[in-house]
Design an enzyme around this catalytic site. Structure first.
Site, PDB file in Angstrom:
ATOM      1  N   ASP A 158      -3.982  26.586  -6.454  1.00 59.74           N
ATOM      2  CA  ASP A 158      -2.932  27.527  -6.014  1.00 59.74           C
ATOM      3  C   ASP A 158      -2.447  27.331  -4.577  1.00 59.74           C
ATOM      4  OD1 ASP A 158      -3.628  28.511  -8.489  1.00 59.74           O
ATOM      5  OD2 ASP A 158      -4.113  30.539  -7.829  1.00 59.74           O
ATOM      6  N   LYS A 191      -1.633  29.011 -14.791  1.00 62.02           N
ATOM      7  CA  LYS A 191      -2.501  30.084 -15.270  1.00 62.02           C
ATOM      8  C   LYS A 191      -1.907  31.435 -14.932  1.00 62.02           C
ATOM      9  CE  LYS A 191      -5.246  29.751 -11.059  1.00 62.02           C
ATOM     10  NZ  LYS A 191      -4.847  31.048 -10.489  1.00 62.02           N
ATOM     11  N   CYS A 250      -9.389  32.974  -6.590  1.00 70.64           N
ATOM     12  CA  CYS A 250      -9.190  31.882  -7.544  1.00 70.64           C
ATOM     13  C   CYS A 250     -10.135  30.707  -7.325  1.00 70.64           C
ATOM     14  CB  CYS A 250      -7.729  31.447  -7.535  1.00 70.64           C
ATOM     15  SG  CYS A 250      -6.660  32.795  -8.104  1.00 70.64           S
TER      16      CYS A 250
END
Ligand SMILES: [Zn+2]
Length: 245
Positions: free
Chosen positions: A50, A148, A193
């Site tokens: 990310d 995701k 994450c």
């Protein structure tokens, strides 16, 4: 927007770095280990979690110092044959957005079908500039981008398994299908994450490293320290980028 304890620990760190007259180095808390002793081979993959506009300054959910991971990750990439990139990739009106729940504010929690969910500002909406990978991230040899959190009702911090703890993203199958047994996790944010990805990697049997100076945390109510403890308990190895040959 980072939690108060993050600002505090950052200040403490800066003070201690200054007091020894050092150029600010993120290796201060590093355990003793000769530099560059870990050499990733063909069975290792770098996972870049990310590193998107949403999670750096100017984005919708900025992680303090988030953009600082970019040059570290770019440099690390040269040591890896296998690189996987993830993107948080939400629908508009996603269940993880505070605006989706009336009366709720960002960083409060709510109960969803699968349990407690932290609510975030609207972020990383599919196809938006905000959701794009950081423009300075240079990973020409990356082989897979895994998206995701694209199901409206389910969040996904982990690159492996969505927040319902049932739905697989397919990443474990991809890695195992390529005989990759070791992962090195980097990116944003350390305590969400990155940590969930590392914990799932352990659960799925991967040897798992988190490269600390290639991550930055959000630290919501002590979540950063809690995440490191959980990762240590699960056998995740905490290293620095200088440990990679
Ligand atoms: Zn998200």
């Amino acid at each position: 927007m980072a939690g108060r304890s993050s600002a505090l620990s950052r200040r403490t760190f800066l003070v201690s770095a200054a007091s020894v007259g050092a150029v600010v180095s993120l290796g201060v808390s590093r355990p003793l280990r000769a530099a560059g002793t870990i050499k990733p081979g063909p069975a290792s993959a770098l996972i870049v979690v990310d590193v998107q506009n949403c999670f750096v300054d100017g984005g919708t959910l900025p992680v303090k110092g988030g953009a600082q991971v970019v040059p570290v990750i770019n440099k690390l990439a040269g040591s890896f044959e296998n690189i996987v990139v993830t993107q948080d990739w939400h629908t508009p009106g996603h269940a993880s957005f505070a605006t989706t729940h009336s009366g709720k504010k960002p960083f409060e929690t709510t109960q969803l079908a699968y349990g407690t969910q932290v609510l975030w500002p609207d972020h990383c909406v599919q196809g938006s500039d905000d959701a794009a990978l950081h423009k300075d991230l240079k990973l020409p040899t990356a082989q897979l981008i895994i998206r995701k959190g694209f199901r409206k009702e389910v969040d996904s911090y982990s690159a492996f398994e969505e927040a319902d703890r049932k739905t697989s993203t397919g990443l474990a199958g991809y890695l195992k299908g390529r005989n990759i047994d070791t992962v090195f996790v980097t990116g944003l944010a350390t305590d969400f994450c990155v940590a969930w990805t590392a914990l799932d990697a352990r659960k799925l049997g991967f040897t798992t490293y988190v490269i600390e100076d290639a991550t930055r945390g959000i630290d919501l109510n002590g979540s950063l320290a809690a995440a490191w403890k959980q990762m240590a308990d699960a056998g995740v190895k905490r290293i620095q980028s200088s440990d990679i040959a």
